[in-house]
Design a protein around this motif. Structure first.
Motif, mmCIF file in Angstrom:
data_model
loop_
_atom_site.group_PDB
_atom_site.id
_atom_site.type_symbol
_atom_site.label_atom_id
_atom_site.label_comp_id
_atom_site.label_asym_id
_atom_site.label_seq_id
_atom_site.Cartn_x
_atom_site.Cartn_y
_atom_site.Cartn_z
ATOM 1 N N ASP A 73 0.827 -1.214 0.000
ATOM 2 C CA ASP A 73 0.000 0.000 0.000
ATOM 3 C C ASP A 73 0.858 1.260 0.000
ATOM 4 O OD1 ASP A 73 -2.707 0.680 -0.168
ATOM 5 O OD2 ASP A 73 -2.844 1.152 1.958
ATOM 6 N N PHE A 74 2.105 1.140 0.449
ATOM 7 C CA PHE A 74 3.009 2.296 0.489
ATOM 8 C C PHE A 74 3.188 2.900 -0.896
ATOM 9 C CE2 PHE A 74 7.284 4.265 0.775
ATOM 10 C CZ PHE A 74 7.120 5.052 1.901
ATOM 11 N N ALA A 75 3.194 2.072 -1.938
ATOM 12 C CA ALA A 75 3.408 2.544 -3.311
ATOM 13 C C ALA A 75 2.247 3.387 -3.821
ATOM 14 C CB ALA A 75 3.635 1.357 -4.244
ATOM 15 N N ARG A 76 1.100 3.338 -3.158
ATOM 16 C CA ARG A 76 -0.069 4.105 -3.584
ATOM 17 C C ARG A 76 -0.026 5.541 -3.078
ATOM 18 N NH1 ARG A 76 -5.048 1.587 -1.382
ATOM 19 N NH2 ARG A 76 -6.101 2.910 -2.915
ATOM 20 N N LEU A 77 0.929 5.862 -2.226
ATOM 21 C CA LEU A 77 1.059 7.226 -1.730
ATOM 22 C C LEU A 77 1.670 8.134 -2.793
ATOM 23 C CD1 LEU A 77 2.519 6.543 1.844
ATOM 24 C CD2 LEU A 77 0.127 7.021 1.245
ATOM 25 N N HIS A 78 1.352 9.418 -2.709
ATOM 26 C CA HIS A 78 1.999 10.417 -3.555
ATOM 27 C C HIS A 78 3.505 10.361 -3.300
ATOM 28 C CE1 HIS A 78 3.307 14.411 -4.929
ATOM 29 N NE2 HIS A 78 2.177 14.478 -5.620
ATOM 30 N N PRO A 79 4.349 10.593 -4.334
ATOM 31 C CA PRO A 79 5.806 10.542 -4.110
ATOM 32 C C PRO A 79 6.291 11.400 -2.952
ATOM 33 C CG PRO A 79 5.341 10.645 -6.455
ATOM 34 C CD PRO A 79 4.022 10.803 -5.751
ATOM 35 N N GLN A 80 5.686 12.575 -2.752
ATOM 36 C CA GLN A 80 6.100 13.421 -1.627
ATOM 37 C C GLN A 80 5.670 12.818 -0.289
ATOM 38 O OE1 GLN A 80 8.117 15.954 -1.534
ATOM 39 N NE2 GLN A 80 8.412 16.040 -3.746
ATOM 40 N N MET A 81 4.543 12.130 -0.282
ATOM 41 C CA MET A 81 4.139 11.428 0.937
ATOM 42 C C MET A 81 5.090 10.268 1.214
ATOM 43 S SD MET A 81 1.482 12.700 2.576
ATOM 44 C CE MET A 81 0.894 11.289 3.495
ATOM 45 N N ARG A 82 5.507 9.567 0.166
ATOM 46 C CA ARG A 82 6.456 8.473 0.370
ATOM 47 C C ARG A 82 7.767 9.002 0.944
ATOM 48 N NH1 ARG A 82 4.550 6.595 -4.774
ATOM 49 N NH2 ARG A 82 6.520 7.159 -5.768
ATOM 50 N N ARG A 83 8.234 10.146 0.443
ATOM 51 C CA ARG A 83 9.458 10.703 1.005
ATOM 52 C C ARG A 83 9.240 11.144 2.447
ATOM 53 N NH1 ARG A 83 13.412 15.757 -0.921
ATOM 54 N NH2 ARG A 83 15.097 15.187 0.536
ATOM 55 N N ARG A 84 8.106 11.774 2.688
ATOM 56 C CA ARG A 84 7.816 12.233 4.053
ATOM 57 C C ARG A 84 7.821 11.071 5.046
ATOM 58 N NH1 ARG A 84 6.241 13.464 8.311
ATOM 59 N NH2 ARG A 84 4.376 13.966 9.427
ATOM 60 N N PHE A 85 7.304 9.917 4.627
ATOM 61 C CA PHE A 85 7.230 8.752 5.491
ATOM 62 C C PHE A 85 8.452 7.840 5.366
ATOM 63 C CE2 PHE A 85 2.296 8.736 5.658
ATOM 64 C CZ PHE A 85 2.325 9.664 6.686
ATOM 65 N N SER A 86 9.503 8.327 4.709
ATOM 66 C CA SER A 86 10.724 7.527 4.560
ATOM 67 C C SER A 86 11.864 8.025 5.431
ATOM 68 C CB SER A 86 11.170 7.507 3.088
ATOM 69 O OG SER A 86 10.269 6.764 2.299
ATOM 70 N N ALA A 87 11.618 9.034 6.257
ATOM 71 C CA ALA A 87 12.656 9.471 7.194
ATOM 72 C C ALA A 87 13.090 8.269 8.026
ATOM 73 C CB ALA A 87 12.136 10.583 8.090
ATOM 74 N N GLY A 88 14.401 8.003 8.057
ATOM 75 C CA GLY A 88 14.849 6.813 8.767
ATOM 76 C C GLY A 88 16.353 6.717 8.833
ATOM 77 N N LEU A 89 16.816 5.675 9.476
ATOM 78 C CA LEU A 89 18.256 5.488 9.643
ATOM 79 C C LEU A 89 18.930 5.171 8.314
ATOM 80 C CD1 LEU A 89 18.275 3.413 12.959
ATOM 81 C CD2 LEU A 89 18.811 5.842 12.677
#
Length: 226
Positions: free
Chosen positions: A12-28
């Motif tokens: 389901d992650f792939a269904r997000l807008h690219p900017q939403m995917r980046r926003r939710f990709s903050a990580g180590l």
């Protein structure tokens, strides 16, 4: 390793807008943190009977006992390794009310066993809830809370529905404004609306650095139980 939100959302992650995917990709692994700055058009809470409950939570940066419009807002999503050795992500939100700032702190980890995020609330992480995330079909995300628990020493119990709150968060990217729009609503199953806010913010991405979590973002106590 995939970001926390991708692990929780799966395909389901792939269904997000690219900017939403980046926003939710903050990580180590991405070595990226997000700092959002904007304005909450409205911050609200329920009737008088909820004020003592909100004030109690506010003492540990969990709830907002204030109301207002056009409240300056910041959010910090900083990845770190918590005391249990897990990847965690801060959700430190600051609301600059006229009478002084108020914070709403949380830290998220992923539970592989339950396939969801676990949200530890406040400065001492005595409250924790499961979070279920799904794409909304238009590039945004809906986050729903579940299974609120109280953890203090050996105590690990479900919070009764009489005093628990259910949160629903809607977040999306607005390409025309280049901002993220967010709406949060917390309700009690018996007494109705408790508090919420809605507004927007612009995101800035910075290297996370991989070092210790800055003191201003660090919880005073860290909980390891999921």
């Amino acid at each position: 390793m995939n970001p926390l939100f991708q692990r929780a959302m799966g395909a389901d992650f792939a269904r997000l807008h690219p900017q939403m995917r980046r926003r939710f990709s903050a990580g180590l692994d991405s070595d990226e943190a997000l700092i959002g700055r904007g304005v909450m058009d409205r911050v609200w809470h329920g009737g008088r009977f909820v004020r003592p409950f909100l004030a109690l939570g506010a003492a540990r940066n969990i709830l907002l006992p204030r109301q207002g419009r056009n409240i300056p807002f910041t959010i910090v999503n900083m990845p770190y390794t918590d005391a249990a050795g897990r990847e965690a992500l801060t959700f430190v939100r600051t609301f600059a009310f006229p009478d002084g700032p108020r914070r709403f702190d949380a830290a998220m980890v992923h539970s592989p066993r339950r396939g969801c995020l676990v949200d530890y609330l406040g400065t001492h992480q005595h409250l924790a809830c499961d979070l279920h995330v799904e794409a909304d079909g238009a590039g945004g995300a809906v986050i729903r809370s579940d299974r609120l628990r109280l953890r203090e020493g050996p105590l690990d119990v479900a919070v009764p529905d009489l005093v628990a709150g259910d949160a629903v968060v809607h977040e999306r990217y607005d390409p025309d404004a280049d901002r993220f729009r967010v709406s949060v609503r917390v309700t009690n199953r018996r007494f109705g609306p408790l508090f919420g806010y809605e507004g927007s913010f612009a995101a800035e991405y910075r290297p996370a650095g991989g070092g210790p979590l800055p003191a201003r973002l660090r919880p005073r106590r860290q909980e390891s139980r999921v």
